[in-house]
Design a protein around this motif. Structure first.
Motif, PDB file in Angstrom:
ATOM      1  N   THR A 104       0.858  -1.183   0.000  1.00  0.00           N
ATOM      2  CA  THR A 104       0.000   0.000   0.000  1.00  0.00           C
ATOM      3  C   THR A 104       0.894   1.233   0.000  1.00  0.00           C
ATOM      4  OG1 THR A 104      -1.763  -1.120   1.221  1.00  0.00           O
ATOM      5  CG2 THR A 104      -1.734   1.285   1.294  1.00  0.00           C
ATOM      6  N   PHE A 105       0.703   2.110  -0.967  1.00  0.00           N
ATOM      7  CA  PHE A 105       1.397   3.397  -1.035  1.00  0.00           C
ATOM      8  C   PHE A 105       0.341   4.488  -0.832  1.00  0.00           C
ATOM      9  CE2 PHE A 105       5.205   2.212  -4.036  1.00  0.00           C
ATOM     10  CZ  PHE A 105       5.713   1.387  -3.046  1.00  0.00           C
ATOM     11  N   ALA A 106       0.448   5.271   0.237  1.00  0.00           N
ATOM     12  CA  ALA A 106      -0.616   6.239   0.508  1.00  0.00           C
ATOM     13  C   ALA A 106      -0.121   7.387   1.387  1.00  0.00           C
ATOM     14  CB  ALA A 106      -1.793   5.547   1.193  1.00  0.00           C
ATOM     15  N   ASN A 107      -0.828   8.505   1.272  1.00  0.00           N
ATOM     16  CA  ASN A 107      -0.623   9.685   2.130  1.00  0.00           C
ATOM     17  C   ASN A 107       0.775  10.275   1.958  1.00  0.00           C
ATOM     18  OD1 ASN A 107      -3.240   9.355   3.255  1.00  0.00           O
ATOM     19  ND2 ASN A 107      -2.444   7.916   4.769  1.00  0.00           N
ATOM     20  N   PHE A 108       1.054  10.741   0.761  1.00  0.00           N
ATOM     21  CA  PHE A 108       2.314  11.412   0.462  1.00  0.00           C
ATOM     22  C   PHE A 108       2.032  12.895   0.229  1.00  0.00           C
ATOM     23  CE2 PHE A 108       3.677   7.257  -1.867  1.00  0.00           C
ATOM     24  CZ  PHE A 108       3.780   6.599  -0.644  1.00  0.00           C
ATOM     25  N   THR A 109       2.850  13.754   0.841  1.00  0.00           N
ATOM     26  CA  THR A 109       2.717  15.199   0.681  1.00  0.00           C
ATOM     27  C   THR A 109       4.014  15.764   0.110  1.00  0.00           C
ATOM     28  OG1 THR A 109       1.191  15.376   2.543  1.00  0.00           O
ATOM     29  CG2 THR A 109       2.350  17.384   1.883  1.00  0.00           C
ATOM     30  N   MET A 156       7.766  14.102 -12.971  1.00  0.00           N
ATOM     31  CA  MET A 156       7.131  13.266 -11.945  1.00  0.00           C
ATOM     32  C   MET A 156       6.569  12.032 -12.629  1.00  0.00           C
ATOM     33  SD  MET A 156       4.969  15.804  -9.447  1.00  0.00           S
ATOM     34  CE  MET A 156       5.327  17.554  -9.363  1.00  0.00           C
ATOM     35  N   ASP A 157       6.982  10.873 -12.148  1.00  0.00           N
ATOM     36  CA  ASP A 157       6.498   9.596 -12.674  1.00  0.00           C
ATOM     37  C   ASP A 157       5.882   8.855 -11.495  1.00  0.00           C
ATOM     38  OD1 ASP A 157       6.001   7.343 -14.127  1.00  0.00           O
ATOM     39  OD2 ASP A 157       8.073   6.949 -14.711  1.00  0.00           O
ATOM     40  N   LEU A 158       4.544   8.837 -11.427  1.00  0.00           N
ATOM     41  CA  LEU A 158       3.824   8.447 -10.214  1.00  0.00           C
ATOM     42  C   LEU A 158       2.970   7.215 -10.493  1.00  0.00           C
ATOM     43  CD1 LEU A 158       2.600  12.062  -9.328  1.00  0.00           C
ATOM     44  CD2 LEU A 158       4.766  10.985  -8.675  1.00  0.00           C
ATOM     45  N   ASN A 159       3.293   6.110  -9.850  1.00  0.00           N
ATOM     46  CA  ASN A 159       2.630   4.850 -10.149  1.00  0.00           C
ATOM     47  C   ASN A 159       2.121   4.171  -8.889  1.00  0.00           C
ATOM     48  OD1 ASN A 159       3.585   4.301 -13.168  1.00  0.00           O
ATOM     49  ND2 ASN A 159       5.322   5.108 -12.019  1.00  0.00           N
ATOM     50  N   GLY A 160       0.918   3.584  -8.995  1.00  0.00           N
ATOM     51  CA  GLY A 160       0.421   2.689  -7.975  1.00  0.00           C
ATOM     52  C   GLY A 160       0.442   1.266  -8.499  1.00  0.00           C
ATOM     53  N   PHE A 161      -0.279   0.380  -7.813  1.00  0.00           N
ATOM     54  CA  PHE A 161      -0.391  -1.008  -8.256  1.00  0.00           C
ATOM     55  C   PHE A 161      -1.740  -1.203  -8.944  1.00  0.00           C
ATOM     56  CE2 PHE A 161       2.525  -0.826  -4.711  1.00  0.00           C
ATOM     57  CZ  PHE A 161       3.605  -1.557  -5.177  1.00  0.00           C
ATOM     58  N   LYS A 162      -1.813  -2.146  -9.875  1.00  0.00           N
ATOM     59  CA  LYS A 162      -3.029  -2.318 -10.678  1.00  0.00           C
ATOM     60  C   LYS A 162      -4.215  -2.786  -9.847  1.00  0.00           C
ATOM     61  CE  LYS A 162      -0.826  -3.081 -15.160  1.00  0.00           C
ATOM     62  NZ  LYS A 162      -1.309  -1.759 -15.633  1.00  0.00           N
ATOM     63  N   ASP A 163      -3.956  -3.570  -8.823  1.00  0.00           N
ATOM     64  CA  ASP A 163      -5.013  -4.007  -7.928  1.00  0.00           C
ATOM     65  C   ASP A 163      -5.757  -2.784  -7.386  1.00  0.00           C
ATOM     66  OD1 ASP A 163      -6.376  -4.756  -5.470  1.00  0.00           O
ATOM     67  OD2 ASP A 163      -5.248  -6.633  -5.520  1.00  0.00           O
ATOM     68  N   ASP A 164      -7.098  -2.761  -7.529  1.00  0.00           N
ATOM     69  CA  ASP A 164      -7.872  -1.583  -7.130  1.00  0.00           C
ATOM     70  C   ASP A 164      -7.691  -1.222  -5.660  1.00  0.00           C
ATOM     71  OD1 ASP A 164      -8.877  -1.115  -9.627  1.00  0.00           O
ATOM     72  OD2 ASP A 164     -10.765  -2.197  -9.297  1.00  0.00           O
ATOM     73  N   ALA A 165      -7.430  -2.214  -4.823  1.00  0.00           N
ATOM     74  CA  ALA A 165      -7.258  -1.941  -3.397  1.00  0.00           C
ATOM     75  C   ALA A 165      -5.865  -1.425  -3.068  1.00  0.00           C
ATOM     76  CB  ALA A 165      -7.539  -3.214  -2.599  1.00  0.00           C
ATOM     77  N   HIS A 166      -4.989  -1.412  -4.063  1.00  0.00           N
ATOM     78  CA  HIS A 166      -3.595  -1.031  -3.791  1.00  0.00           C
ATOM     79  C   HIS A 166      -3.089   0.024  -4.771  1.00  0.00           C
ATOM     80  CE1 HIS A 166      -2.942  -4.140  -0.726  1.00  0.00           C
ATOM     81  NE2 HIS A 166      -3.798  -4.835  -1.433  1.00  0.00           N
ATOM     82  N   LYS A 167      -3.996   0.845  -5.240  1.00  0.00           N
ATOM     83  CA  LYS A 167      -3.568   1.974  -6.057  1.00  0.00           C
ATOM     84  C   LYS A 167      -2.829   3.002  -5.190  1.00  0.00           C
ATOM     85  CE  LYS A 167      -7.060   1.771  -9.718  1.00  0.00           C
ATOM     86  NZ  LYS A 167      -8.128   2.526 -10.414  1.00  0.00           N
ATOM     87  N   LEU A 168      -2.067   3.870  -5.839  1.00  0.00           N
ATOM     88  CA  LEU A 168      -1.447   4.997  -5.147  1.00  0.00           C
ATOM     89  C   LEU A 168      -2.562   5.951  -4.718  1.00  0.00           C
ATOM     90  CD1 LEU A 168       1.035   6.758  -4.372  1.00  0.00           C
ATOM     91  CD2 LEU A 168       0.968   7.654  -6.715  1.00  0.00           C
ATOM     92  N   LYS A 169      -2.631   6.274  -3.401  1.00  0.00           N
ATOM     93  CA  LYS A 169      -3.792   7.001  -2.898  1.00  0.00           C
ATOM     94  C   LYS A 169      -3.405   8.202  -2.038  1.00  0.00           C
ATOM     95  CE  LYS A 169      -6.725   2.873  -2.743  1.00  0.00           C
ATOM     96  NZ  LYS A 169      -7.523   1.949  -1.893  1.00  0.00           N
ATOM     97  N   ASP A 170      -4.241   9.219  -2.133  1.00  0.00           N
ATOM     98  CA  ASP A 170      -4.237  10.346  -1.188  1.00  0.00           C
ATOM     99  C   ASP A 170      -2.882  11.049  -1.133  1.00  0.00           C
ATOM    100  OD1 ASP A 170      -6.942   9.867  -0.350  1.00  0.00           O
ATOM    101  OD2 ASP A 170      -6.196   8.147   0.792  1.00  0.00           O
ATOM    102  N   CYS A 171      -2.522  11.635  -2.265  1.00  0.00           N
ATOM    103  CA  CYS A 171      -1.256  12.367  -2.373  1.00  0.00           C
ATOM    104  C   CYS A 171      -1.539  13.801  -2.805  1.00  0.00           C
ATOM    105  CB  CYS A 171      -0.320  11.699  -3.379  1.00  0.00           C
ATOM    106  SG  CYS A 171       0.084   9.984  -2.980  1.00  0.00           S
ATOM    107  N   SER A 172      -0.753  14.737  -2.264  1.00  0.00           N
ATOM    108  CA  SER A 172      -0.912  16.136  -2.651  1.00  0.00           C
ATOM    109  C   SER A 172       0.424  16.704  -3.100  1.00  0.00           C
ATOM    110  CB  SER A 172      -1.473  16.955  -1.482  1.00  0.00           C
ATOM    111  OG  SER A 172      -0.576  16.975  -0.400  1.00  0.00           O
ATOM    112  N   ASN A 196      -4.000  15.318  -5.784  1.00  0.00           N
ATOM    113  CA  ASN A 196      -4.296  16.734  -5.980  1.00  0.00           C
ATOM    114  C   ASN A 196      -3.032  17.513  -6.295  1.00  0.00           C
ATOM    115  OD1 ASN A 196      -7.250  17.662  -5.179  1.00  0.00           O
ATOM    116  ND2 ASN A 196      -6.718  15.919  -3.874  1.00  0.00           N
ATOM    117  N   PHE A 197      -3.102  18.323  -7.352  1.00  0.00           N
ATOM    118  CA  PHE A 197      -1.986  19.161  -7.776  1.00  0.00           C
ATOM    119  C   PHE A 197      -2.455  20.621  -7.694  1.00  0.00           C
ATOM    120  CE2 PHE A 197      -1.468  15.051  -9.658  1.00  0.00           C
ATOM    121  CZ  PHE A 197      -0.105  14.802  -9.650  1.00  0.00           C
ATOM    122  N   THR A 198      -1.774  21.408  -6.826  1.00  0.00           N
ATOM    123  CA  THR A 198      -2.161  22.795  -6.604  1.00  0.00           C
ATOM    124  C   THR A 198      -0.957  23.703  -6.827  1.00  0.00           C
ATOM    125  OG1 THR A 198      -3.754  22.075  -4.924  1.00  0.00           O
ATOM    126  CG2 THR A 198      -3.150  24.413  -4.948  1.00  0.00           C
TER     127      THR A 198
END
Length: 509
Positions: free
Chosen positions: A426-431, A448-464, A485-487
């Motif tokens: 699980t990759f999550a909550n990166f600021t 920026m090259d940003l990747n999660g995992f293909k499994d829906d439960a293990h995508k890259l999540k909650d990053c700003s 989110n990109f601000t």
């Protein structure tokens, strides 16, 4: 009565206005840095710090010095004495904050210093001094110091203990032999995520035990001199008698607590340079780390808590820093994470990356990278693993840094042997905030090259990603992610990057 409360409110309002600048937070003595005559303070920036230009260190009510960084070494203290410290912020207008919450500490008593030459060691660059130096270490009393004076002192594996200092004087070199025989017998160790037998390192402390407990406490390795290993010739000799993974490190800490490595030039390891496993409270600061060997990582915290890395420079043959916690089913089952890693005010000159992974199966959380500068690192600031790893990386903050690339990798073409963990990581909550990517090369791919995992439960999540300066014509590639989110991500000229999002949802830019 109402007048009384009104006067009190006005008084408090006046005090608040007088100290509009915010004080630093979480002031503490860095683990392992307290000795008879010194201590190193570290602190977090105020919540609002854009206007802060320096900090004032208050020692027992008097100003002891100033710094623009979030750390300060207190030297010249008296043994066995109580001190109270606080820190004040100063803004661009010269206004000072109120003092931070104070920290109190007691310095240690001053032990004896044993010069290794008094035990027969010779700094001629030729004599192997292992037995003489080890004799000095074994004789060293509580809070004592073993001194490597000026000269080049050749040695094989050395074994340090609790409540001691190994000091390398200015002009002194502790130089590792290139003979693999000088690093026998093999010890229980961990490399690339697997527990295994390896050669000993030049400097060793502790005994590895994944069930917990600490075998060495309160250890200092410091000075103005150099610790130099056997480099590639030693690595070849070790590999000839056991393969790639049996090589020792330059400094290896096993189940250690409250360790300081400070002030030294550390170079020419046969493998990873500084590696600590199942440890807690390791502070590495004001180091110059250089490596050229294959797998020549600079610094590897491994299934360890409370790492403080600051004021260091890195020029390495592999990752400058690689935060680890075991590999695949073994690391997942042992389940010892690396937590609370604070990397600040470091200069990453050359290497593969400021990295988390790739062995992260026991989990990695609560990592701060702040006020750092990175040169042409192969993968920049990177978080990496494979679907076989298991575990997690979460709660990572990268702030106020100059970088050339940000990468989150989930497929690697190396170090992926062995069975898989029961589920992907699980990759999550990166600021990421206040990042200068303006000097990145757009010709070398996405900034920026940003990747999660293909499994829906293990995508890259909650990053700003907030307040990021990119070069013109920048690309940001996103794959297998959700809730990114990109601000205020744009170039100095105002040009926005091109976003390429695949198999991703709730990506806002």
């Amino acid at each position: 009565m109402k007048k009384k409360y009104l006067l009190l409110a006005l008084l408090l309002s006046g005090l608040s206005a007088a100290f509009a600048t915010e004080a630093p937070q979480k002031l503490m003595v860095a683990p392992g840095t307290l000795s008879a005559t010194s201590a190193t303070l570290i602190w977090d920036k105020p919540v609002k710090y854009d206007d802060i230009v320096r900090y004032h260190i208050i020692l027992n009510g008097k100003e002891a010095g100033t710094t623009a960084k979030g750390n300060y070494i207190l030297n010249g203290l008296s043994p066995v004495k109580t001190y109270s410290c606080a820190v004040r912020s100063e803004d661009r207008d010269g206004k000072l904050s109120a003092p931070s919450a104070p920290v109190k500490f007691n310095t240690q008593h001053q032990g004896k210093t044993f010069n290794v030459t008094d035990f027969g060691a010779k700094g001629d660059g030729a004599t192997i001094n292992t037995k003489a130096i080890q004799k000095a270490i074994d004789a060293c009393p509580v809070n004592g110091t073993v001194l490597i004076p000026e000269g080049t002192f050749m040695s094989g594996a050395l074994y340090l203990k609790s409540h001691m200092t190994l000091q390398i004087a200015k002009g002194g070199v502790l130089k590792g032999s290139v003979s693999d025989v000088d690093y026998l017998p093999f010890i229980n160790n961990r490399f690339e995520g697997w527990e295994m037998k390896t050669y000993a390192s030049l400097i060793n402390a502790g005994i590895m035990n994944n069930k917990g407990g600490y075998t060495v406490d309160d250890l200092h390795i410091k000075g103005e001199g150099t610790i130099s290993g056997g480099n590639s010739p030693l690595a070849k000799n070790m590999m000839d008698h056991g393969g790639l993974r049996v090589r020792g490190r330059l400094i290896c800490l096993l189940n250690c607590r409250d360790v300081e490595i400070q002030g030294l030039n550390i170079q020419d390891s046969p493998c990873w340079t500084i590696h600590y496993i199942y440890s807690k409270g390791v502070t590495c600061h004001d180091l110059k780390i250089v490596s050229t060997a294959h797998n020549g990582d600079g610094l590897d915290p491994d299934s360890s808590d409370d790492s403080y890395i600051f004021n260091c420079s890195f020029s390495t043959g592999d990752d400058c820093i690689a935060i680890k916690s075991g590999k695949n089913p073994e690391g997942f089952t042992i389940g010892k994470p690396t937590r609370n890693v604070r990397i600040t005010d470091c200069d990453f000159i050359k290497g593969h990356g400021i990295s988390i992974g790739s062995e992260m199966s026991g989990g990695v959380s609560d990592v701060l990278v702040q006020d750092c500068k990175a040169g042409a690192l192969l993968n920049g600031m990177q978080i990496k693993g494979t679907k076989e790893r298991g575990g997690y990386v979460k709660n990572v903050t990268v702030a106020d840094c100059q970088l050339l690339k940000i990468t989150i990798f989930t497929a690697l073409n190396y170090n992926n042997d062995g069975a898989a963990a029961p589920e992907p990581p699980t990759f999550a909550n990166f600021t990421f905030r206040n990042i200068d990517l303006s000097k990145a090369s757009v010709a070398k791919g996405p900034v920026m090259d940003l990747n999660g995992f293909k499994d829906d439960a293990h995508k890259l999540k909650d990053c700003s990603f907030t307040n990021i300066i990119t070069p013109d014509n920048a690309r940001i590639v996103i794959k297998d992610a959700e809730r990114l989110n990109f601000t205020n991500v744009k170039s100095a000229s105002g040009a926005k990057p091109v976003y390429e999002a695949n198999n991703s949802t709730n990506v806002v830019y």
